[in-house]
Design an enzyme around this catalytic site. Structure first.
Site, PDB file in Angstrom:
ATOM      1  N   GLU A 144       1.806  -0.563  -5.047  1.00 54.29           N
ATOM      2  CA  GLU A 144       0.812   0.460  -5.355  1.00 54.29           C
ATOM      3  C   GLU A 144       1.559   1.783  -5.301  1.00 54.29           C
ATOM      4  O   GLU A 144       1.768   2.350  -4.234  1.00 54.29           O
ATOM      5  CB  GLU A 144      -0.337   0.485  -4.338  1.00 54.29           C
TER       6      GLU A 144
ATOM      7  N   ASP B 126       0.829  -1.200   0.000  1.00 46.05           N
ATOM      8  CA  ASP B 126       0.000   0.000   0.000  1.00 46.05           C
ATOM      9  C   ASP B 126       0.873   1.264   0.000  1.00 46.05           C
ATOM     10  O   ASP B 126       1.852   1.358   0.747  1.00 46.05           O
ATOM     11  CB  ASP B 126      -0.863  -0.024   1.271  1.00 46.05           C
TER      12      ASP B 126
END
Ligand code: GLC
Ligand code: CA
Length: 581
Positions: free
Chosen positions: A294, A226
């Site tokens: 990401e 993330d």
């Protein structure tokens, strides 16, 4: 004369086939599961791990190779689990560690690899480290795990920098010191319940090595990382004129992306050291374990740096996701994606949808087809649902014919639209609140899946409960209503995934084909992957298929020309088998 007319064409090779026996993640189709909305086993209306385990066989029937699970760890859920209070425990809403073990075991039994989410940029404010930091003194070891600073102004009443939170509002919150006086400020690039960790601190790095090993020991095949571009901040902490979006943050289109000043919170060179370290942690384990970034970078070149040979393995190609429905722009984006990742020996990782963006079948039905707004409200212009679904199906056949890896977001295989009429009082996304409703937020793409057309809550839960309401129109999108029905989106995805595997398209090549006879100029995207010719009609005219074309699959029915040949209608993709050389 099968495709003899192809002789007139020129082809430009952009990407060569992968070598023999590529690692699984180079070609895999990976299905994103958003746990709270996939399937609920215990009837509370919130999806859970046992619910996922019980339905995993649907994903093998669909034909994917792996799953990625969004966070299911202990969390107060201020950002739907992306605020983790304990990285080694399952939130009771989702189940237990034993449930996670059972899920991983079942997936492996079915031949599915398992990727879990890792949220290293920030913790929850309920994490024991942050709680300890609040009661410790400024300058203490406890505070140094996060980014605490004194405020500016005479009494420290002004935030240390002018940075904004991605979710709106300022990126700093002032705490009250244990003695009751107004105190230091802490940085949170996202919600105030998500304090950013200090990745300059070796203790933080060591802790995450250990978290990685915890899940690797439980058998996971990889991690989706993330906000991978956010861990390291410019240690000068300069003020920053740009708006803090996930991408670089400068909205100034008059300057080329690569030439804009680097935002002090994104894509700092120091992040790469972290990923080299993690690469070594994963390499200690047998099997090909993988890291996927990401990272919303300014340019494809910057993205490729995350997947150099000693760093991560995949990085979501968000440039492709954000590209408007336009032949020239898609061609440029695909070419850039392939050439920049080829330059570092990594696969390109295609993605059209996830839990952060308006669903593709709605996004592509808007007048502007780029990244789209952050959510859609009932009072706003509604997408053209039929057009959106038609284009999303065409886009899916485009994406699934490309060499590399591809991610699908749960419900994408059903052609599920965004819920665009959620009442504001049900919204949960912090972006809605922090922008005071200016952005509707991401709840509309996170609505519980419809499994059975005839059941309460469309079979999501045994009690019919769903944490967000589902639109009535979803009766037509339910999995059981599409299963086995020719022409349904689900059957299209199943066939595409089967052919992709049979024809080894993931390990294949890409050559642009120009000069197809009759092709309505530049509005048809045409490329060849091995012996498959792919045509995507992005124009407004019907386009004749090459004579004698042997159609493998098309995203909508083809029509018939006066001379009996087949016509490719606007917003349709077709896969054609070329004669073997
Ligand atoms: C990532 C997640 C998103 C989350 C944010 C903060 O972008 O995908 O859902 O809100 O990071 O963790
Ligand atoms: Ca539940």
């Amino acid at each position: 004369m099968p495709l003899g007319t192809l002789d007139e064409t020129t082809s430009t090779l952009i990407h060569s086939p992968a070598g023999p026996d590529p690692e699984w993640w180079r070609t895999a189709v990976i299905y994103q599961i958003y746990p709270r909305s996939f399937a609920d086993a215990n009837g509370d209306g919130i999806g859970d791990l046992p619910g996922i385990t019980a339905r995993l066989h649907h994903l093998t029937e669909l034909g994917v190779d792996a799953i990625w699970l969004s966070p299911f760890y202990t969390s107060p859920q201020h950002d739907a689990g992306y605020d983790v209070a304990d990285y080694r425990q399952v939130d009771p809403r989702f189940g237990t560690l034993a449930d996670a073990d059972a899920l991983i075991a079942r997936a492996h039994e079915l031949g599915l690899r398992v990727i879990v989410d890792l949220v290293p940029n920030h913790t929850s404010d309920e994490h024991e480290w942050f709680q300890a930091a609040l009661t410790a003194a400024p300058g203490s070891a406890e505070r140094n795990r996060y980014i605490f600073r004194d405020g500016r102004g005479e009494t420290g009443q002004e935030p240390p920098t002018n940075w904004e939170s991605v979710f709106g509002g300022r990126a700093w919150t002032r705490i009250t010191e244990p003695d009751g006086t107004p105190g230091q400020w802490y940085l949170h690039l996202f919600d105030s319940h998500q304090p950013d960790l200090n990745w300059e601190n070796e203790e933080v790095r060591a802790e995450f090595d250990d978290v990685l090993r915890f899940w690797l020991d439980r058998g996971v095949d990889g991690f989706r990382v993330d906000v991978a571009h956010g861990l390291i901040k410019d240690q000068e902490f300069p003020d920053w004129g740009g708006h803090t979006t996930m991408v670089g943050g400068q909205d100034d289109d008059s300057v080329d992306a690569g030439d804009r000043p680097q935002a002090p919170m994104w894509d700092q060179p120091g992040v790469h050291e972290v990923y080299r370290r993690w690469h070594r942690v994963l390499a200690d384990y047998e099997g090909d374990r993988a890291l996927v970034a990401e990272a919303w970078t300014e340019t494809p070149e910057a993205l490729a740096r995350y997947v150099r040979p000693d760093e991560m393995h995949q990085a979501f190609n968000f440039d492709f996701l954000c590209t408007p429905w336009d032949a020239a722009e898609l061609r440029a984006s695909i070419t850039e994606g392939l050439t920049t990742s080829d330059a570092v020996g990594a696969p390109t990782t295609w993605v059209m949808s996830n839990h952060d963006v308006v669903r593709a079948s709605s996004r592509l039905g808007l007048a502007e087809t780029g990244k789209g707004p952050n959510g859609i409200g009932a009072e706003e212009t509604q997408p053209d649902a039929a057009l959106g679904l038609r284009r999303a199906s065409a886009a899916a056949l485009l994406m699934l014919a490309l060499p590399g890896s591809a991610y699908l977001y749960q419900g994408e295989e059903l052609g599920l639209p965004e819920h665009t009429e959620l009442p504001d009082e049900l919204r949960q996304d912090p972006a809605f609140f922090r922008t005071r409703g200016e952005e509707k937020g991401r709840d509309g793409c996170r609505v519980p899946l419809p499994w059975e057309a005839g059941a309460d809550g469309f079979g999501f839960s045994p009690t019919g409960a769903t944490w967000l309401p589902q639109p009535q129109e979803w009766v037509a999108f339910a999995r059981d209503a599409q299963q086995g029905r020719p022409g349904s989106t689900l059957e299209l995805y199943r066939t595409a995934l089967r052919l992709r595997k049979d024809l080894d398209l993931g390990a294949g090549s890409l050559a642009w084909v120009d000069g197809l006879p009759g092709a309505a100029g530049d509005s048809v995207l045409a490329f060849q992957n091995g012996t498959v010719l792919v045509l995507v009609n992005l124009g407004e005219q019907e386009v004749p298929l090459p004579q004698g074309a042997q159609v493998l699959l098309s995203s909508a029915e083809l029509s018939e020309a006066a001379d009996g040949g087949a016509l490719l209608s606007p917003d349709v993709t077709v896969w054609v088998q070329l004669p073997q050389a």
